[in-house]
Write an enzyme that holds these catalytic residues in place. Structure first.
Site, PDB file in Angstrom:
ATOM      1  N   HIS A 271       0.795  -1.140   0.033  1.00  0.00           N
ATOM      2  CA  HIS A 271      -0.053   0.059   0.029  1.00  0.00           C
ATOM      3  C   HIS A 271       0.618   1.106   0.084  1.00  0.00           C
ATOM      4  O   HIS A 271       2.112   1.256   0.553  1.00  0.00           O
ATOM      5  CB  HIS A 271      -0.866  -0.163   1.168  1.00  0.00           C
ATOM      6  CG  HIS A 271      -2.062   0.866   1.020  1.00  0.00           C
ATOM      7  ND1 HIS A 271      -2.058   2.310   1.303  1.00  0.00           N
ATOM      8  CD2 HIS A 271      -3.294   0.671   0.696  1.00  0.00           C
ATOM      9  CE1 HIS A 271      -3.284   2.924   1.110  1.00  0.00           C
ATOM     10  NE2 HIS A 271      -4.036   2.165   0.573  1.00  0.00           N
ATOM     11  N   ASP A 328      -8.028  -5.159  -0.188  1.00  0.00           N
ATOM     12  CA  ASP A 328      -8.387  -6.014  -1.341  1.00  0.00           C
ATOM     13  C   ASP A 328      -8.103  -7.436  -1.072  1.00  0.00           C
ATOM     14  O   ASP A 328      -8.642  -8.273  -1.657  1.00  0.00           O
ATOM     15  CB  ASP A 328      -7.738  -5.596  -2.708  1.00  0.00           C
ATOM     16  CG  ASP A 328      -8.514  -4.003  -3.057  1.00  0.00           C
ATOM     17  OD1 ASP A 328      -7.421  -3.222  -3.278  1.00  0.00           O
ATOM     18  OD2 ASP A 328      -9.672  -4.243  -2.807  1.00  0.00           O
TER      19      ASP A 328
HETATM   20  C1  SDX Z   1      -6.084   0.176  -3.097  1.00  0.00           C
HETATM   21  O1  SDX Z   1      -4.123   4.359  -2.165  1.00  0.00           O
HETATM   22  C2  SDX Z   1      -5.313   3.938  -1.486  1.00  0.00           C
HETATM   23  O2  SDX Z   1      -5.524   4.205  -0.634  1.00  0.00           O
HETATM   24  C3  SDX Z   1      -5.732   2.784  -2.403  1.00  0.00           C
HETATM   25  C4  SDX Z   1      -6.985   1.964  -1.399  1.00  0.00           C
HETATM   26  C5  SDX Z   1      -8.062   2.700  -1.309  1.00  0.00           C
HETATM   27  O3  SDX Z   1      -8.649   2.288  -0.423  1.00  0.00           O
HETATM   28  O4  SDX Z   1      -8.506   3.686  -2.090  1.00  0.00           O
HETATM   29  O5  SDX Z   1      -6.367   1.514  -0.297  1.00  0.00           O
HETATM   30  C6  SDX Z   1      -7.285   0.802  -2.383  1.00  0.00           C
HETATM   31  O6  SDX Z   1      -6.031   0.509  -4.271  1.00  0.00           O
HETATM   32  C7  SDX Z   1      -5.203  -1.027  -2.452  1.00  0.00           C
HETATM   33  C8  SDX Z   1      -3.970  -1.373  -3.069  1.00  0.00           C
HETATM   34  C9  SDX Z   1      -4.552  -2.702  -4.129  1.00  0.00           C
HETATM   35  N1  SDX Z   1      -3.699  -2.985  -4.990  1.00  0.00           N
HETATM   36  C10 SDX Z   1      -2.954  -4.023  -5.064  1.00  0.00           C
HETATM   37  O7  SDX Z   1      -2.780  -4.955  -3.969  1.00  0.00           O
HETATM   38  C11 SDX Z   1      -1.818  -4.367  -6.295  1.00  0.00           C
HETATM   39  C12 SDX Z   1      -0.554  -4.845  -5.438  1.00  0.00           C
HETATM   40  N2  SDX Z   1       0.054  -3.662  -4.675  1.00  0.00           N
HETATM   41  C13 SDX Z   1       0.972  -2.990  -5.196  1.00  0.00           C
HETATM   42  O8  SDX Z   1       1.084  -2.824  -6.871  1.00  0.00           O
HETATM   43  C14 SDX Z   1       1.574  -1.697  -4.780  1.00  0.00           C
HETATM   44  O9  SDX Z   1       1.717  -2.309  -3.697  1.00  0.00           O
HETATM   45  C15 SDX Z   1       0.619  -0.424  -4.624  1.00  0.00           C
HETATM   46  C16 SDX Z   1       0.076  -0.151  -6.039  1.00  0.00           C
HETATM   47  C17 SDX Z   1      -0.713  -0.888  -3.537  1.00  0.00           C
HETATM   48  C18 SDX Z   1       1.358   0.361  -4.061  1.00  0.00           C
HETATM   49  O10 SDX Z   1       2.456   0.981  -4.965  1.00  0.00           O
HETATM   50  P1  SDX Z   1       3.428   1.858  -4.561  1.00  0.00           P
HETATM   51  O11 SDX Z   1       3.413   2.536  -3.442  1.00  0.00           O
HETATM   52  O12 SDX Z   1       3.935   2.620  -5.827  1.00  0.00           O
HETATM   53  O13 SDX Z   1       4.771   0.961  -4.371  1.00  0.00           O
HETATM   54  P2  SDX Z   1       5.777   0.379  -5.460  1.00  0.00           P
HETATM   55  O14 SDX Z   1       5.051  -0.304  -6.552  1.00  0.00           O
HETATM   56  O15 SDX Z   1       6.859   1.493  -5.613  1.00  0.00           O
HETATM   57  O16 SDX Z   1       6.439  -0.815  -4.737  1.00  0.00           O
HETATM   58  C19 SDX Z   1       7.444  -0.603  -3.471  1.00  0.00           C
HETATM   59  C20 SDX Z   1       8.327  -1.706  -3.698  1.00  0.00           C
HETATM   60  C21 SDX Z   1       9.044  -2.230  -5.088  1.00  0.00           C
HETATM   61  O17 SDX Z   1       9.968  -2.830  -4.859  1.00  0.00           O
HETATM   62  P3  SDX Z   1      11.382  -2.253  -5.211  1.00  0.00           P
HETATM   63  O18 SDX Z   1      11.549  -1.783  -6.525  1.00  0.00           O
HETATM   64  O19 SDX Z   1      11.639  -1.309  -3.938  1.00  0.00           O
HETATM   65  O20 SDX Z   1      12.309  -3.368  -4.962  1.00  0.00           O
HETATM   66  O21 SDX Z   1       7.511  -3.017  -3.055  1.00  0.00           O
HETATM   67  C22 SDX Z   1       7.461  -3.823  -4.394  1.00  0.00           C
HETATM   68  C23 SDX Z   1       7.588  -3.328  -5.555  1.00  0.00           C
HETATM   69  O22 SDX Z   1       8.149  -4.090  -6.656  1.00  0.00           O
HETATM   70  N3  SDX Z   1       5.954  -4.117  -4.146  1.00  0.00           N
HETATM   71  C24 SDX Z   1       5.413  -5.439  -4.399  1.00  0.00           C
HETATM   72  C25 SDX Z   1       4.136  -5.404  -4.327  1.00  0.00           C
HETATM   73  N4  SDX Z   1       3.833  -4.165  -3.917  1.00  0.00           N
HETATM   74  C26 SDX Z   1       4.953  -3.533  -3.950  1.00  0.00           C
HETATM   75  N5  SDX Z   1       6.170  -6.510  -5.155  1.00  0.00           N
HETATM   76  C27 SDX Z   1       5.355  -7.822  -4.757  1.00  0.00           C
HETATM   77  N6  SDX Z   1       4.040  -7.801  -4.792  1.00  0.00           N
HETATM   78  C28 SDX Z   1       3.411  -6.552  -4.211  1.00  0.00           C
HETATM   79  N7  SDX Z   1       2.100  -6.517  -4.201  1.00  0.00           N
END
Ligand code: SDX
Length: 392
Positions: A271, A328
């Site tokens: 998140h 989710d």
């Molecule tokens: C919602 O914003 C809100 O409040 C949204 C929400 C709401 O109520 O409106 O809470 C609802 O959208 C919840 C999130 C649902 N999405 C997912 O579950 C999809 C999987 N999660 C990710 O795609 C990600 O964690 C996000 C999109 C939720 C957050 O993305 P960020 O903050 O841009 O973080 P990032 O993609 O830059 O990740 C940081 C690191 C990365 O690794 P490094 O490059 O530092 O090595 O963490 C890793 C990412 O690769 N990472 C994951 C991961 N999520 C982040 N690695 C594996 N699996 C994951 N799910």
């Protein structure tokens, strides 16, 4: 500094507005609507009450709540002509696309929602969308299942009526089920607002040009559809089903999630703000156990989800990046136990988020926020002269 433009991709460190609606503390995992904790509201309030709180800022007394509900009941008809638009879609259409389109189409039948220039006009635009949006949500499910539309029953509660429009079988009496309605009500409350997330920021951005409420909401629905945002609840179930079909090999999928060359992500994890457990995920996980037990439903998918969570919380990659289950991760398991198809999960998220989007749009307009228009750092070609076609 003046003139210096700094780029902040994804606005990770940029605040877009001041707001009095929702408070999040990502470190401590705190979520409050207008100062009330999500834990208390999920336990003690119902969804329409929370919608009123988010939109108008105070918990309603009985008289105010009854008036709001009665005003909504009076506006819950959707123009019959709208069915021609619904009928234009194939059954295979994704419900989020149908919902976004129908929400925009509503403008043609409710022109007063376009340019609200008074609090009174704003109030009635809000009542109309609170009344008609659930009808459109139910239409997307009936379309998917090839069922005739249901007109609802205004002797029922707000969420009960939504459930009836979605699930009442033709030629069958509608059976009330308290466990199901309470679970739905709680889920909708937990999704109701979440400060400046992607879809809410979209609603504010579109509304900042003084586009109408319905047009702004239609844009918000499209933003929510993305698998990185609300679309994640559908992606989580598809992921869990794939893992189950693959023999429940969670270790293999954990490795894929950590492999930078593998586009696979552990959906429902991570998140932007919560660097601790998402407080909503905690409540939903507990509710999933309770609802499945109450309904006498065994779902092996829940065991796979719990196995994944346990492994991730013990895994350095996830712990270092503070990746925990988000809203989710478990919600789809409850939706499924309520008979909601996977493709409808994000529509249910939109239904829950509707009051939050409305509240944020209303605040943006009442605060007379300026039109959203960020700058950029230009990295394209420097000036050059035109080259005639026959010389290229
Ligand atoms: C919602 O914003 C809100 O409040 C949204 C929400 C709401 O109520 O409106 O809470 C609802 O959208 C919840 C999130 C649902 N999405 C997912 O579950 C999809 C999987 N999660 C990710 O795609 C990600 O964690 C996000 C999109 C939720 C957050 O993305 P960020 O903050 O841009 O973080 P990032 O993609 O830059 O990740 C940081 C690191 C990365 O690794 P490094 O490059 O530092 O090595 O963490 C890793 C990412 O690769 N990472 C994951 C991961 N999520 C982040 N690695 C594996 N699996 C994951 N799910």
């Amino acid at each position: 500094a003046t003139g210096m433009i700094t780029i902040d991709p994804g606005y990770k460190n940029t605040g877009s507005c001041k707001s009095a609606i929702t408070f999040l503390d990502g470190e401590k995992g705190i979520l409050r609507y207008r100062g009330y904790s999500i834990e208390e509201l999920a336990e003690k309030a119902d969804f329409l009450e929370v919608a009123y709180l988010l939109i108008f800022g105070e918990l309603p007394n009985q008289e105010a709540l009854d008036k709001f509900h009665n005003d909504i009941k009076g506006e819950s008809h959707v123009d019959e002509e709208m069915k021609k638009i619904l009928d234009g879609f194939p059954k295979s259409a994704h419900p989020m696309g149908v919902l976004s389109c129908l929400t925009c189409a509503l403008i043609a039948f409710n022109p007063t929602s376009v340019n609200v220039s008074s609090e009174k006009e704003m109030y009635w635009a809000i009542v109309r969308i609170m009344a008609k949006f659930p009808v459109l949500v139910a239409w997307t499910l009936r379309k998917k299942k090839g069922l005739p539309l249901d007109y609802g029953d205004d002797t029922l509660g707000y969420v009960e009526n939504i459930h009836k429009m979605m699930f009442k079988k033709p030629n069958h009496k509608y059976e009330k089920n308290k466990v199901v309605i309470d679970a739905l009500d709680k889920l909708l409350i937990l999704h109701a607002d979440h400060e400046q997330n992607c879809s809410t920021s979209t609603v504010r951005m579109v509304g900042s040009s003084h586009a109408g409420l319905f047009a702004s909401l239609s844009a918000g629905i499209s933003a929510l559809w993305g698998p990185l945002h609300g679309g994640a609840n559908q992606a989580v179930l598809e992921m869990l089903e794939a893992i189950e079909a693959d023999g429940g090999d969670t270790k293999k999928y954990m490795a894929k999630a950590k492999d930078k060359n593998d586009p696979f992500r552990l959906m429902g994890f991570g998140h932007r703000v919560y660097k601790n457990f998402d407080p909503r995920a905690k409540i939903i996980k507990k509710a999933a156990d309770e609802v499945l037990a109450d309904l006498g439903v065994e779902d092996s998918i829940l065991d796979i989800a719990k196995g994944l969570e346990k492994e991730a919380l013990d895994d350095k990659y996830f712990v270092d990046r503070k990746l925990y289950p988000n809203v989710d991760f478990y919600s789809g398991i409850i939706y499924r136990s309520l008979g909601i198809p996977t493709e409808m999960f994000t529509v249910m998220f939109a239904l829950g988020r509707l009051p939050g989007w409305i509240a944020q749009w209303r605040e943006m307009r009442l605060n007379k926020e300026p039109i959203g228009r960020p700058r950029q750092v230009y990295i394209g070609p420097t000036v050059r002269s035109f080259v005639p076609l026959d010389e290229r």
